[in-house]
Design a protein around this motif. Structure first.
Motif, PDB file in Angstrom:
ATOM      1  N   SER A 270       0.832  -1.208   0.000  1.00 48.25           N
ATOM      2  CA  SER A 270       0.000   0.000   0.000  1.00 48.25           C
ATOM      3  C   SER A 270       0.872   1.266   0.000  1.00 48.25           C
ATOM      4  O   SER A 270       0.610   2.228  -0.724  1.00 48.25           O
ATOM      5  CB  SER A 270      -0.930   0.002   1.207  1.00 48.25           C
ATOM      6  OG  SER A 270      -1.789  -1.118   1.173  1.00 48.25           O
ATOM      7  N   ILE A 271       1.922   1.224   0.836  1.00 45.48           N
ATOM      8  CA  ILE A 271       2.814   2.390   0.883  1.00 45.48           C
ATOM      9  C   ILE A 271       3.515   2.591  -0.455  1.00 45.48           C
ATOM     10  O   ILE A 271       3.639   3.708  -0.962  1.00 45.48           O
ATOM     11  CB  ILE A 271       3.837   2.226   2.029  1.00 45.48           C
ATOM     12  CG1 ILE A 271       3.114   2.277   3.384  1.00 45.48           C
ATOM     13  CG2 ILE A 271       4.925   3.288   1.956  1.00 45.48           C
ATOM     14  CD1 ILE A 271       4.001   1.924   4.561  1.00 45.48           C
TER      15      ILE A 271
ATOM     16  N   LEU B   7       2.439   1.633  -3.388  1.00 46.46           N
ATOM     17  CA  LEU B   7       1.459   2.104  -4.359  1.00 46.46           C
ATOM     18  C   LEU B   7       1.194   3.593  -4.178  1.00 46.46           C
ATOM     19  O   LEU B   7       1.092   4.343  -5.156  1.00 46.46           O
ATOM     20  CB  LEU B   7       0.161   1.298  -4.188  1.00 46.46           C
ATOM     21  CG  LEU B   7      -0.918   1.550  -5.247  1.00 46.46           C
ATOM     22  CD1 LEU B   7      -0.426   1.134  -6.633  1.00 46.46           C
ATOM     23  CD2 LEU B   7      -2.191   0.767  -4.897  1.00 46.46           C
ATOM     24  N   PHE B   8       1.112   3.993  -2.901  1.00 44.45           N
ATOM     25  CA  PHE B   8       0.885   5.403  -2.627  1.00 44.45           C
ATOM     26  C   PHE B   8       2.064   6.254  -3.114  1.00 44.45           C
ATOM     27  O   PHE B   8       1.886   7.300  -3.748  1.00 44.45           O
ATOM     28  CB  PHE B   8       0.672   5.597  -1.117  1.00 44.45           C
ATOM     29  CG  PHE B   8       0.590   7.038  -0.716  1.00 44.45           C
ATOM     30  CD1 PHE B   8      -0.578   7.774  -0.934  1.00 44.45           C
ATOM     31  CD2 PHE B   8       1.679   7.673  -0.115  1.00 44.45           C
ATOM     32  CE1 PHE B   8      -0.644   9.107  -0.551  1.00 44.45           C
ATOM     33  CE2 PHE B   8       1.608   9.008   0.265  1.00 44.45           C
ATOM     34  CZ  PHE B   8       0.453   9.735   0.035  1.00 44.45           C
ATOM     35  N   LEU B   9       3.267   5.785  -2.801  1.00 49.97           N
ATOM     36  CA  LEU B   9       4.450   6.534  -3.237  1.00 49.97           C
ATOM     37  C   LEU B   9       4.541   6.587  -4.761  1.00 49.97           C
ATOM     38  O   LEU B   9       4.937   7.603  -5.343  1.00 49.97           O
ATOM     39  CB  LEU B   9       5.714   5.894  -2.646  1.00 49.97           C
ATOM     40  CG  LEU B   9       5.871   6.013  -1.127  1.00 49.97           C
ATOM     41  CD1 LEU B   9       7.116   5.259  -0.662  1.00 49.97           C
ATOM     42  CD2 LEU B   9       5.951   7.484  -0.708  1.00 49.97           C
ATOM     43  N   GLN B  10       4.153   5.463  -5.396  1.00 52.19           N
ATOM     44  CA  GLN B  10       4.182   5.446  -6.858  1.00 52.19           C
ATOM     45  C   GLN B  10       3.182   6.440  -7.428  1.00 52.19           C
ATOM     46  O   GLN B  10       3.465   7.135  -8.407  1.00 52.19           O
ATOM     47  CB  GLN B  10       3.885   4.035  -7.359  1.00 52.19           C
ATOM     48  CG  GLN B  10       4.064   3.889  -8.868  1.00 52.19           C
ATOM     49  CD  GLN B  10       3.862   2.458  -9.329  1.00 52.19           C
ATOM     50  OE1 GLN B  10       3.233   1.657  -8.632  1.00 52.19           O
ATOM     51  NE2 GLN B  10       4.390   2.138 -10.497  1.00 52.19           N
ATOM     52  N   ALA B  11       2.012   6.532  -6.817  1.00 50.41           N
ATOM     53  CA  ALA B  11       1.005   7.489  -7.280  1.00 50.41           C
ATOM     54  C   ALA B  11       1.506   8.918  -7.104  1.00 50.41           C
ATOM     55  O   ALA B  11       1.343   9.784  -7.978  1.00 50.41           O
ATOM     56  CB  ALA B  11      -0.301   7.270  -6.520  1.00 50.41           C
ATOM     57  N   VAL B  12       2.128   9.152  -5.926  1.00 50.47           N
ATOM     58  CA  VAL B  12       2.684  10.496  -5.689  1.00 50.47           C
ATOM     59  C   VAL B  12       3.757  10.821  -6.712  1.00 50.47           C
ATOM     60  O   VAL B  12       3.824  11.940  -7.256  1.00 50.47           O
ATOM     61  CB  VAL B  12       3.247  10.591  -4.256  1.00 50.47           C
ATOM     62  CG1 VAL B  12       4.032  11.895  -4.078  1.00 50.47           C
ATOM     63  CG2 VAL B  12       2.125  10.509  -3.237  1.00 50.47           C
TER      64      VAL B  12
END
Length: 286
Positions: A20-21, A23-28
């Motif tokens: 999840s982290i 994925l979040f960092l990738q989105a950012v």
């Protein structure tokens, strides 16, 4: 009792949290990259706009300099044509006009017209990417021809033009029209400086001499007012002039011409009064 099965979060909590982290960092990161791309595109558009404006400004400056150059170069032959035309009109008003005088005037007009055409051709060659063929010239002859061009004005102001020339000089690899323009610019400036100055020595002297086997030196000396010390380094700057109607281009153009011929030009005040312009040009190798 039935044993409770562990939930997926309990079994795989850390891997899920890590995923999840990530994925979040990738989105950012994707958002940041998109933002950076938009910013770079905007910067490129802005840079392109500034570049276009800079090119336009540079073109306007170049055209302005070229126009000033053409105006300065053509002023002398066109002025001479006008003077000769007025002289011809005066002769024609006489009851018995002198054919010989008119023939001399026509010859002078033809010479000045040819000079104007050569100047225009020179400007055309400057902006057209075609190589200029190498030429050789007789510096002493160029000096004499130039003095002849201004002899009328000098005589009208009681100024003597004196040529002290070394007749053994070798030819130099140079464009005669451009070198004549340099000599003419310096001589006209000398006349302007001396007229009305009231110097006890009313003469302009041109001297040519060989400085070793490879250098020809030309000196043009006038006995007008000295150049202020602070101005000695400025006289060759563009748009620097002490004349009310001057463009400040004559000596700047002269320096460019001499440098283009792999030469050197400088000015110095003389101990006995007056000013000397010195030019070094490479001699033809024998």
């Amino acid at each position: 009792m039935v044993a409770r099965q562990p939930t997926a979060w309990e079994q795989y909590g850390w891997p899920i949290a890590g995923f999840s982290i990530a994925l979040f960092l990738q989105a950012v990161l994707i958002v940041l990259l998109l933002f950076e791309r938009q910013r770079r595109a905007a910067a490129e558009r802005e840079a392109g706009r500034f570049q276009s404006e800079a090119v336009a400004v540079d073109r306007r400056i170049s055209l302005g300099e070229m126009s000033a150059y053409i105006a300065h170069e053509l002023k002398q032959p066109l002025g001479a044509i006008l003077i000769n035309t007025e002289a011809a009109e005066i002769i024609l008003r006489k009851a018995a006009p002198s054919i010989a005088d008119l023939q001399d005037i026509v010859a002078d007009i033809k010479r000045d017209e040819m000079r104007a055409v050569e100047i225009i051709d020179r400007v055309r060659n400057m902006i057209r990417p075609t190589p200029t063929p190498a030429r050789t010239m007789d510096l002493n002859r160029c000096i004499r021809d130039t003095f002849r061009l201004v002899s009328g004005r000098a005589a009208a102001n009681a100024i003597v033009l004196k040529a002290e020339l070394d007749e053994r000089l070798p030819e130099i690899a140079a464009d005669a029209i451009q070198i004549q323009q340099v000599i003419l610019n310096i001589t006209i400036n000398a006349l302007d400086a001396m007229i009305g100055h009231g110097s006890s020595r009313q003469e302009i002297v041109a001297r040519s001499v060989a400085r070793g086997p490879n250098i020809i030196e030309l000196s043009i000396i006038n006995y007008g007012p000295s150049v202020p010390p602070h101005a000695l380094e400025k006289v060759f700057d563009e748009y620097y002039t002490t004349k009310a109607d001057g463009l400040g281009l004559g000596l700047a153009i002269s320096r460019r011409i001499i440098l283009a011929h792999r030469g050197r030009i400088w000015v110095a005040n003389r101990d006995d009064g007056g000013v000397a312009f010195h030019i070094h040009l490479p001699a033809m190798k024998t």
